[in-house]
Scaffold this motif. Structure first.
Motif, PDB file in Angstrom:
ATOM      1  N   GLN A 283       0.814  -1.211   0.000  1.00  0.00           N
ATOM      2  CA  GLN A 283       0.000   0.000   0.000  1.00  0.00           C
ATOM      3  C   GLN A 283       0.851   1.267   0.000  1.00  0.00           C
ATOM      4  N   THR A 495      -1.389   4.373  12.049  1.00  0.00           N
ATOM      5  CA  THR A 495      -2.180   3.912  10.910  1.00  0.00           C
ATOM      6  C   THR A 495      -3.255   4.957  10.601  1.00  0.00           C
ATOM      7  N   ASN A 606      -0.715  -3.704  14.158  1.00  0.00           N
ATOM      8  CA  ASN A 606      -1.117  -2.401  13.623  1.00  0.00           C
ATOM      9  C   ASN A 606      -0.003  -1.776  12.765  1.00  0.00           C
ATOM     10  N   GLU A 609      -2.194  -1.539   7.353  1.00  0.00           N
ATOM     11  CA  GLU A 609      -3.578  -1.062   7.399  1.00  0.00           C
ATOM     12  C   GLU A 609      -4.577  -2.212   7.459  1.00  0.00           C
ATOM     13  N   ASN A 610      -4.172  -3.387   6.942  1.00  0.00           N
ATOM     14  CA  ASN A 610      -5.005  -4.584   7.023  1.00  0.00           C
ATOM     15  C   ASN A 610      -4.092  -5.791   6.811  1.00  0.00           C
ATOM     16  N   ASN A 611      -4.689  -6.959   6.611  1.00  0.00           N
ATOM     17  CA  ASN A 611      -3.908  -8.183   6.443  1.00  0.00           C
ATOM     18  C   ASN A 611      -2.976  -8.065   5.231  1.00  0.00           C
ATOM     19  N   LEU A 614      -3.210 -10.686   2.039  1.00  0.00           N
ATOM     20  CA  LEU A 614      -4.429 -10.874   1.260  1.00  0.00           C
ATOM     21  C   LEU A 614      -4.148 -10.924  -0.244  1.00  0.00           C
TER      22      LEU A 614
END
Length: 629
Positions: A283, A495, A606, A609-611, A614
């Motif tokens: 990201q 985050t 943390n 921002e997410n897994n 994925l």
């Protein structure tokens, strides 16, 4: 002696290679070892024959200089100058020497005047171990026991420190009887104490205090070629070959695997060192720092027998013997699977020349699994190699447990053989730089709360009460006392949802020291009192038990440094973590122990921002033949 198998999810077991553009944290190369030898000996032309090299390793550049150089990868600025840190012995004195390889000169040469002695060399241990075989009182003791001198093999044990005001650089020499087995440690010759002065290389004390039977050789063999039927059912091999080839790339000392990038190096004392571990964030489109440098800092192994021939057996394997020096060549298809890449390691011999270890470690990908057992016998050259461990055995007169009416400090493993109780404490030094070097240590305490206002049918729940450690004393943690999550965060970065980015320690086996704080081995090993310590970064604070571990007195340890109670909030900090095992031997440990596995995890908390997995593409499916039932 043991080879240490070290893993990183991508499994690492060790290396060195030469390439034109060196990295500031690369291990010293063979040619650099030769340069160091020539420079140091050249500075002492009249004494070079009496000089011994106890340690030669990279004099690590200042962290700020390394990070500055790395921050400009396209710059023409050369890397920091290569320097070596050298410890020598000359005229019964210990010298600390820094050599500048770029100028071929010695920057400093200081005589160490404190307590303790440097790392032992393989050569002096070998020389000391053969002295008893020509020593008339020892020969008489062997004859008295009706043993054959030609089947006697001796080893070397450090002596520790037990309150003495003065000390000499000495070793104790235990001896064993082979006569029908390669597993010499199962056949100790008890009751004999031999003390060797290493500077004079002669026996200075000798005692033959008692006689007990030498345990029989029967049943002590671990080599498959020496086993007799019946055998267990055969096991089919399992292929670990990735169909598309290795998923990692190696460039010099740098390894790129999945979204990880890190540097590896080898040291005579620490063994494998992992540095500059960073992870690519899809990201953010960039690599983010996680770990600047991590390695085992000390391995404390105290035995629990206080008798005359055993009380001193409280080893600090890394600082006394060296994990790198004790590394043995790994066996393809035995230690490492077919997809492994093997690499070599180097350290300085006693005369300063480079000593190579072929296949010192390997790199491979594996989902799970461990070898079943492994042992290497360095005291019998040419025998089959391998290692998880041989239990330290004490010879006794007992052949059955009902005969034992006293504390024997262990378990009867075979007739006349007691496996002595002991501990293993691995202390890791982890210089975490979570998204930068300014970090804090957060204790997320899990606390039970009562529901007292009738607002819910529930009577209780637990919640997280976070506390940021401000000084070193706030971060000394005994994990067994209460549930807690331990997180190293970057308090300057959050985050999108406002959480501080961090990495969490997920502990492994929890075993605390059971020795009293005033016991001499525990004074030296006081760094094991807490499972976790946090200190501000200090380049000189590398070894948890101190730089000079042999006969140390506990006055230069992690526990002593932390008494200054320095500030650690929003600082460049180091996490020290100890994983421990209490080992009560059992008959399944005889004649060689099955592998006991342990470890810990550093997991993002943390940080993303997410897994982050994925969007990881799965490997190409492997086609399997159709099966009918």
């Amino acid at each position: 002696m043991a080879s240490l198998l070290q893993h990183l999810g991508l499994f690492l077991l060790f290396f060195v290679s030469c390439h034109s553009q060196y990295h500031p944290l690369d291990s010293l190369t063979p040619s650099e070892f030769h340069q160091v030898q020539a420079i140091v000996k050249g500075s002492n032309p009249g004494s070079s024959l009496n000089m011994t090299f106890q340690y030669v390793g990279l004099d690590e550049p200042d962290k700020s200089i390394v990070l500055s150089w790395l921050s400009n990868p396209n710059s023409t600025t050369p890397p920091p100058p290569r320097r070596a840190f050298v410890i020598t012995r000359l005229h019964s004195q210990t010298h600390e020497i820094i050599v500048d390889l770029s100028t071929q000169s010695i920057i400093s040469d200081e005589v160490y005047g404190g307590h303790g002695y440097p790392l032992l060399t393989s050569e002096e241990q070998t020389a000391a171990s053969v002295l008893p075989l020509t020593y008339p009182p020892f020969i008489a003791s062997i004859t008295k026991r009706s043993l054959k001198l030609s089947d006697v093999v001796c080893s070397t044990f450090t002596v520790g420190w037990f309150g003495e005001d003065k000390s000499r650089r000495v070793l104790k020499i235990p001896c064993f009887y082979t006569d029908g087995t390669a597993n010499l440690y199962m056949r100790p010759i008890e009751g004999v104490t031999i003390v060797v002065d290493l500077d004079d290389m002669k026996i200075i004390e000798y005692y033959d205090r008692l006689m007990v039977p030498v345990p029989e050789a029967e049943g002590t063999e671990y080599r498959l070629s020496k086993q007799n039927p019946p055998f267990g059912p055969p096991l089919n091999g399992v292929s670990a070959m990735p169909p598309d080839g290795p998923g990692f790339k190696i460039d010099g000392h740098n390894v790129r695997w999945a979204n990880w990038d890190f540097h590896i190096s080898f040291d005579a004392r620490a063994g494998l060192i992992i540095s500059l571990a960073s992870i690519y964030d899809l990201q953010k489109g960039t690599f983010r720092q996680v770990l600047y440098r991590g390695h085992v800092s000390e391995l404390f192994v105290p035995y629990m027998d206080p008798t005359e021939e055993w009380y001193y057996r409280t080893y600090f394997d890394e600082g006394e013997f060296g994990l790198g020096i004790c590394t043995v060549p790994l066996q393809p298809m035995l230690d490492c699977p077919p997809n492994a890449v093997f690499m070599d390691g180097y350290y300085a011999s006693q005369d300063g020349k480079p000593m190579g270890i072929s296949n010192a470690f390997c790199i491979y990908e594996q989902e799970a699994g461990r070898i079943m057992w492994r042992h290497t016998e360095t005291d019998i050259p040419g025998e089959e190699v391998g290692l998880t461990g041989i239990p330290a055995v004490k010879g006794v007169s007992y052949t059955y447990t009902d005969q034992i009416k006293e504390d024997v400090y262990g378990t009867l493993l075979a007739p006349n053989a007691i496996g002595v109780n002991h501990d293993h404490f691995f202390t890791y030094r982890l210089d975490l730089d979570v998204d930068g070097d300014a970090n804090s240590f957060v204790k997320a305490n899990l606390e039970t709360k009562r529901v007292t206002d009738n607002s819910s049918p529930r009577k209780s729940y637990w919640t997280v009460v976070s506390e940021t450690a401000k000084t070193e004393s706030d971060a000394q943690i005994q994990l067994r006392l209460k549930p807690v999550e331990l997180i190293v965060v970057n308090p300057n970065k959050k985050t999108k949802l406002g959480n501080y980015v961090g990495y969490r320690l997920i502990p492994g086996s929890l075993s605390s020291p059971l020795l009293s704080d005033d016991d001499y081995p525990q004074i030296r090993g006081a760094f094991t009192k807490y499972d976790v310590w946090i200190t501000p970064y200090n380049k000189s604070e590398k070894w948890a038990g101190g730089l000079y571990m042999d006969q140390s007195r506990g006055d230069d340890t992690l526990a002593v440094w932390s008494q200054r109670n320095r500030e650690i909030e929003n600082k460049d900090i180091v996490l020290w973590y100890t994983i421990g095992f209490h080992h009560v031997p059992c008959q399944e440990d005889f004649p060689v122990m099955p592998t006991l596995s342990g470890g810990f995890e550093l997991r993002p908390t943390n940080f993303f921002e997410n897994n982050p997995v994925l969007k990881t593409k799965p490997p190409t499916p492997v086609s399997w033949p159709n099966c009918t039932h």
